[in-house]
Design a protein around this motif. Structure first.
Motif, PDB file in Angstrom:
ATOM      1  N   ASN A  91      31.927 -82.088 -12.016  1.00  0.00           N
ATOM      2  CA  ASN A  91      30.633 -81.278 -12.101  1.00  0.00           C
ATOM      3  C   ASN A  91      31.116 -79.631 -11.607  1.00  0.00           C
ATOM      4  O   ASN A  91      30.565 -78.786 -12.340  1.00  0.00           O
ATOM      5  CB  ASN A  91      29.801 -81.706 -10.658  1.00  0.00           C
ATOM      6  CG  ASN A  91      29.112 -82.647 -11.059  1.00  0.00           C
ATOM      7  OD1 ASN A  91      28.165 -82.505 -11.985  1.00  0.00           O
ATOM      8  ND2 ASN A  91      29.246 -83.872 -10.320  1.00  0.00           N
ATOM      9  N   GLU A  92      32.419 -79.426 -11.025  1.00  0.00           N
ATOM     10  CA  GLU A  92      32.430 -78.117 -10.533  1.00  0.00           C
ATOM     11  C   GLU A  92      33.369 -77.358 -11.624  1.00  0.00           C
ATOM     12  O   GLU A  92      34.204 -78.021 -12.201  1.00  0.00           O
ATOM     13  CB  GLU A  92      33.631 -78.062  -9.117  1.00  0.00           C
ATOM     14  CG  GLU A  92      32.897 -78.352  -7.863  1.00  0.00           C
ATOM     15  CD  GLU A  92      31.899 -77.525  -7.411  1.00  0.00           C
ATOM     16  OE1 GLU A  92      32.290 -76.615  -7.434  1.00  0.00           O
ATOM     17  OE2 GLU A  92      30.774 -77.836  -6.925  1.00  0.00           O
ATOM     18  N   CYS A 130      37.589 -76.530 -11.550  1.00  0.00           N
ATOM     19  CA  CYS A 130      38.296 -77.200 -10.540  1.00  0.00           C
ATOM     20  C   CYS A 130      39.286 -78.181 -11.249  1.00  0.00           C
ATOM     21  O   CYS A 130      38.786 -78.833 -12.297  1.00  0.00           O
ATOM     22  CB  CYS A 130      37.531 -77.731  -9.424  1.00  0.00           C
ATOM     23  SG  CYS A 130      36.689 -79.279  -9.850  1.00  0.00           S
ATOM     24  N   CYS A 135      39.317 -81.339 -10.265  1.00  0.00           N
ATOM     25  CA  CYS A 135      38.496 -82.330  -9.543  1.00  0.00           C
ATOM     26  C   CYS A 135      38.934 -83.632 -10.111  1.00  0.00           C
ATOM     27  O   CYS A 135      38.921 -84.714  -9.097  1.00  0.00           O
ATOM     28  CB  CYS A 135      37.031 -82.231  -9.365  1.00  0.00           C
ATOM     29  SG  CYS A 135      36.528 -80.573  -8.780  1.00  0.00           S
TER      30      CYS A 135
END
Ligand code: 13P
Ligand code: SF4
Length: 330
Positions: A277-278, A281, A283
């Motif tokens: 989502n970010e 990043c 992630c």
């Protein structure tokens, strides 16, 4: 011993302040130490490529636990996260078990504190407790049967139909198991921050740009991700799938470290890490897994620290639920 207390002990011993010249050939030194100390290096698929490449064995959490249980090495070097090294120590208490970085924890294991879990179990008597291997020794001691994503379905199906079940700590894996086994279970509300970070919108955008790709996912991912996956499985399951599928391209929704092994075992295929989502990043990389480096691997083998210690009474309680899993998985 609590993780924080163990880290403090190491700091007091000065271990965490060790500095090295940068011209050491870590691969050569690790190979020497492995031989000298009759050590076996076990690595999870989420480890950095250079660690996977130097390991004696790379596997998913079930295969790693099975290897740890049967190894004849004197020392187990666990390149993974703390609960994995702890599981190896519980299975093999007489052996020295070391890991490159004691701070390599797990958000999923942390989402299930033992006191709260014990109270939860007490509120629901007569339930069989099944816990994912991503838990502390204290949780395993409160558990009837441990499972991993490789054998969870088999373990749930081995429990009589009329027997109520508590499943902990991963709510996504738990919901997925309820769906495929048709069993109602009481779920603990925990999750892995890596597998919860995937963006369905970005995955679908990527799929539109690569319509020949197959989306594959680890069951720790959220339901909306699993819904669009052509195949769902443990890290070992995903690896096996990409080797046998006729597809040439895959969007892979699990920790990105597995792409190294996939690329090695299926060199002509294309692997794309599922986006999170970010924006900007990392992630899809587990920060805990990535704490381990070749330098730390060398240091831990040289000084045989940090090592995993488990109090005997806790080991004796925790080993029962792991052995039940190993027995059912045969
Ligand atoms: P498996 O290795 O069982 O697929 O689990 C992945 C995981 O979450 C390890 O942290
Ligand atoms: Fe834990 Fe998730 Fe990292 Fe696996 S990927 S070690 S479940 S935080």
């Amino acid at each position: 011993m609590k993780l924080t207390q163990a880290i403090e002990n190491l700091q007091n011993k000065g271990f965490l302040d060790i500095h090295l010249e940068d011209n050491i050939d870590y691969v050569e030194e690790i190979n020497k130490l492995r031989k000298e100390k009759n050590a076996v290096i076990l690595a999870h698929y989420y480890q950095r490529p250079e660690i996977q490449d130097i390991a004696d064995f790379v596997g998913d959490s079930l295969a790693l636990a099975q290897k740890a249980a049967t190894t004849d090495a004197d020392m187990i070097v666990f390149a993974g996260v703390h609960f994995m090294a702890e599981t190896a120590k519980i299975l093999n208490p007489s052996k020295k078990v070391i890991l490159p970085d004691l701070k390599a924890g797990c958000s999923l294991a942390d989402s299930c504190p033992p006191n709260d879990f014990e109270a939860f179990i007490k509120q629901h008597p007569n339930h069989v407790v099944v816990s994912y291997v991503n838990t502390s020794a204290e949780i395993k001691a409160l558990t009837d049967i441990v499972c991993t994503s490789s054998n969870a379905e088999k373990i749930i199906n081995s429990i009589p139909n009329n027997q109520p079940i508590i499943f902990a700590p991963d709510r996504n894996l738990g919901a997925y198991l309820m769906k495929i086994t048709g069993r109602e279970m009481l779920l603990w509300d925990g999750a892995c921050l890596v597998h919860e970070a995937f963006s369905i919108d970005k995955i679908l955008d990527l799929y539109l740009q690569n319509p020949d790709a197959e989306i594959i996912a680890h069951p720790e991912s959220q339901e909306h991700i699993l819904k669009v996956a052509k195949y769902i499985g443990s890290t070992a399951g995903l690896l096996n799938y990409v080797k046998t599928s006729s597809a040439q391209k895959f969007i892979v929704a699990t920790e990105a470290g597995i792409l190294h092994k996939m690329q090695k075992e299926a060199p002509n295929k294309t692997f794309i890490a599922a986006p999170a989502n970010e924006a900007n990043c990392n992630c899809s990389e587990c920060a805990y897994m990535k704490l381990n480096t070749l330098k730390k691997l060398y240091l831990c083998m040289k000084y045989e620290l940090p090592d995993v210690e488990i109090e005997e009474s806790l080991q004796k309680k925790a080993v029962k639920s792991i052995n039940r899993m190993l027995e059912i998985s045969k």
